[in-house]
Design a protein around this motif. Structure first.
Motif, short mmCIF file in Angstrom:
data_model
loop_
_atom_site.label_atom_id
_atom_site.label_comp_id
_atom_site.label_asym_id
_atom_site.label_seq_id
_atom_site.Cartn_x
_atom_site.Cartn_y
_atom_site.Cartn_z
N ASP A 42 0.83 -1.21 0.00
CA ASP A 42 0.00 0.00 0.00
C ASP A 42 0.86 1.26 0.00
O ASP A 42 0.51 2.26 -0.61
N LEU A 43 1.98 1.20 0.69
CA LEU A 43 2.87 2.36 0.73
C LEU A 43 3.48 2.65 -0.64
O LEU A 43 3.81 3.80 -0.94
N ARG A 44 3.62 1.63 -1.46
CA ARG A 44 4.19 1.81 -2.80
C ARG A 44 3.16 2.23 -3.84
O ARG A 44 3.52 2.56 -4.97
N LEU A 45 1.90 2.27 -3.47
CA LEU A 45 0.84 2.63 -4.41
C LEU A 45 1.02 4.07 -4.89
O LEU A 45 1.17 5.00 -4.08
N LEU A 46 1.03 4.27 -6.21
CA LEU A 46 1.28 5.59 -6.78
C LEU A 46 0.01 6.23 -7.30
O LEU A 46 -0.94 5.54 -7.72
N LEU A 47 -0.02 7.56 -7.30
CA LEU A 47 -1.12 8.30 -7.91
C LEU A 47 -1.10 8.10 -9.42
O LEU A 47 -0.03 8.09 -10.03
N PRO A 48 -2.28 7.95 -10.05
CA PRO A 48 -2.33 7.71 -11.50
C PRO A 48 -1.62 8.78 -12.32
O PRO A 48 -0.97 8.48 -13.31
N HIS A 49 -1.77 10.06 -11.91
CA HIS A 49 -1.16 11.15 -12.68
C HIS A 49 -0.20 11.97 -11.83
O HIS A 49 -0.02 13.16 -12.04
N GLY A 50 0.42 11.31 -10.87
CA GLY A 50 1.23 12.06 -9.91
C GLY A 50 2.71 12.07 -10.19
O GLY A 50 3.49 12.47 -9.32
N ASN A 51 3.12 11.61 -11.36
CA ASN A 51 4.55 11.61 -11.70
C ASN A 51 5.41 10.95 -10.61
O ASN A 51 6.42 11.49 -10.18
N GLY A 52 4.97 9.77 -10.18
CA GLY A 52 5.76 9.02 -9.22
C GLY A 52 5.48 9.33 -7.76
O GLY A 52 6.13 8.78 -6.87
N LYS A 53 4.50 10.19 -7.47
CA LYS A 53 4.19 10.51 -6.08
C LYS A 53 3.25 9.44 -5.50
O LYS A 53 2.28 9.04 -6.13
N SER A 54 3.54 8.99 -4.29
CA SER A 54 2.74 7.93 -3.70
C SER A 54 1.43 8.48 -3.13
O SER A 54 1.35 9.63 -2.70
N VAL A 55 0.42 7.60 -3.12
CA VAL A 55 -0.89 7.97 -2.58
C VAL A 55 -0.75 8.29 -1.10
O VAL A 55 -1.33 9.26 -0.60
N PHE A 56 0.02 7.47 -0.39
CA PHE A 56 0.19 7.66 1.05
C PHE A 56 0.82 9.01 1.37
O PHE A 56 0.35 9.74 2.25
N MET A 57 1.89 9.36 0.65
CA MET A 57 2.55 10.66 0.88
C MET A 57 1.57 11.80 0.65
O MET A 57 1.54 12.77 1.40
N GLY A 58 0.76 11.68 -0.39
CA GLY A 58 -0.21 12.72 -0.70
C GLY A 58 -1.23 12.89 0.41
O GLY A 58 -1.58 14.01 0.79
N ARG A 59 -1.69 11.78 0.95
CA ARG A 59 -2.72 11.85 1.99
C ARG A 59 -2.17 12.41 3.30
O ARG A 59 -2.84 13.19 3.98
N VAL A 60 -0.94 12.02 3.64
CA VAL A 60 -0.31 12.60 4.84
C VAL A 60 -0.11 14.10 4.64
O VAL A 60 -0.37 14.90 5.55
N GLY A 61 0.33 14.48 3.44
CA GLY A 61 0.55 15.90 3.15
C GLY A 61 -0.72 16.71 3.27
O GLY A 61 -0.73 17.81 3.85
N TRP A 62 -1.83 16.17 2.73
CA TRP A 62 -3.09 16.91 2.80
C TRP A 62 -3.65 16.95 4.21
O TRP A 62 -4.27 17.94 4.62
N ALA A 63 -3.44 15.89 4.98
CA ALA A 63 -3.86 15.93 6.39
C ALA A 63 -3.16 17.08 7.10
O ALA A 63 -3.78 17.84 7.86
N GLY A 64 -1.87 17.22 6.84
CA GLY A 64 -1.11 18.32 7.43
C GLY A 64 -1.62 19.67 6.96
O GLY A 64 -1.73 20.62 7.75
N THR A 65 -1.94 19.78 5.68
CA THR A 65 -2.44 21.05 5.13
C THR A 65 -3.74 21.46 5.82
O THR A 65 -3.91 22.61 6.23
N TYR A 66 -4.67 20.51 5.95
CA TYR A 66 -5.96 20.86 6.56
C TYR A 66 -5.80 21.20 8.04
O TYR A 66 -6.46 22.12 8.54
N LEU A 67 -4.94 20.48 8.73
CA LEU A 67 -4.71 20.80 10.14
C LEU A 67 -4.07 22.18 10.29
O LEU A 67 -4.40 22.92 11.23
N LYS A 68 -3.18 22.52 9.37
CA LYS A 68 -2.56 23.85 9.41
C LYS A 68 -3.59 24.93 9.14
O LYS A 68 -3.61 25.98 9.79
N LYS A 69 -4.46 24.70 8.15
CA LYS A 69 -5.48 25.69 7.83
C LYS A 69 -6.43 25.90 9.00
O LYS A 69 -6.95 27.01 9.21
N ALA A 70 -6.65 24.86 9.78
CA ALA A 70 -7.51 24.98 10.96
C ALA A 70 -6.77 25.65 12.12
O ALA A 70 -7.38 25.99 13.13
N GLY A 71 -5.45 25.85 11.96
CA GLY A 71 -4.67 26.50 13.01
C GLY A 71 -4.24 25.55 14.11
O GLY A 71 -3.82 25.97 15.18
#
Length: 310
Positions: A42-71
């Motif tokens: 699952d950790l190796r699963l890549l985004l279809p159009h992400g140029n090699g970016k993993s799905v897991f990395m993307g989800r962790v990144g967005w979790a951080g983004t939303y938490l930051k936006k919430a302050g």
């Protein structure tokens, strides 16, 4: 277990930061993967159009983004997370779970996820209902996603700028003006002046060969939550008068007060343009300065002419 969704990471994200210590993105991903027992497959699963970016990395990144936006967390520097006082307050409530419904009580989060064309006066609950209603067309969802991605990139750009020195920022501002087409066809049309004796002028863009029309620039790399007031803009106008100039661009990583904006708008003797940090980041994205294209998507329509050929 299957890969968790980004909003299923909020609890573990905040709890890992609960001790107040800054943690890198890599540390966060490793901690989440271990605690949630995510398989290597699952950790190796890549985004279809992400140029090699993993799905897991993307989800962790967005979790951080939303938490930051919430302050609830902050980025003390690029690639590093740290909990805020508000984040600690939320953890102290010992809620059963932290999800988007919880984050919707924070204005910064709701403003970030508000769909395109949602009335600005909408309450957090109304925002959530619009998001969850499923009433958006696929094109609307793409626009919302595109806006969110760019908003996150704007944050990254401003963080990166703040890590550089003042000289870098002055050069960046002049480069941006050239990228936007000001003086770009003239040889030696741009000058970075930022030095002692420059009278507050950090750059000059010549718009014609003889220099009859020039734009004088002041660049202030201030903290993003700081405010540039009317006195600073008045001082800039004084510097323009000292140069015999009529056009001025005041650009900053911070914000302008309402009084500063009104003064610039009502000043009849000089044409003053104010660009704050958010606008600066948007212009950099629009004119491809400091950014690169990660993926390109094509939305195609039926070619009616093809099917109507006689």
């Amino acid at each position: 277990m299957a890969l968790p969704k980004y909003n299923e990471l909020y609890d573990i994200f905040l709890n890992y930061l609960a001790d107040g210590q800054p943690r890198s993105c890599g540390d966060m991903r490793r901690h989440i993967a271990t605690e949630m027992q995510i398989s290597d497959e699952d950790l190796r699963l890549l985004l279809p159009h992400g140029n090699g970016k993993s799905v897991f990395m993307g989800r962790v990144g967005w979790a951080g983004t939303y938490l930051k936006k919430a302050g609830l967390i902050d980025y003390p520097k690029r690639g590093v997370y740290q909990i805020t006082k508000e984040g600690k307050k939320l953890l102290a409530q010992h809620l059963p779970t932290i999800d988007n419904a919880v984050l919707s009580q924070y204005p910064g989060f709701t403003a970030f996820v508000r769909p395109v064309n949602t009335p600005k006066g909408a309450t957090p609950r109304e925002d959530k209902e619009v998001i969850d209603s499923g009433s958006e067309t696929p094109e609307d969802k793409i626009e919302v996603a595109f806006a969110e991605i760019n908003a996150s990139l704007e944050d990254e750009l401003l963080t990166a700028i703040m890590e550089q020195d003042f000289n870098f920022f002055e050069r960046l501002v002049v480069q941006l003006m050239q990228q936007m087409g000001y003086g770009d066809k003239l040889e030696n049309s741009a000058v970075v002046t930022g030095q002692t004796g420059d009278e507050g002028i950090d750059g000059i863009i010549r718009e014609d060969k003889l220099g009859f029309n020039s734009i004088y620039i002041q660049a202030k790399r201030w903290k993003r939550d700081a405010s540039v007031g009317r006195p600073e803009v008045q001082t800039f106008v004084g510097a323009l008068e000292g140069q015999g100039a009529q056009k001025g661009l005041f650009i900053t990583t911070a914000r302008f007060t309402k009084a500063a904006q009104e003064y610039a708008q009502k000043n009849l003797s000089h044409k003053i343009i104010l660009i704050d940090g958010t606008t600066l980041a948007k212009l950099m994205i629009e004119h491809n300065l400091g950014v690169s294209v990660r993926a390109t998507y094509y939305i195609k329509n039926l070619d009616s002419d093809f099917f109507n050929e006689s």
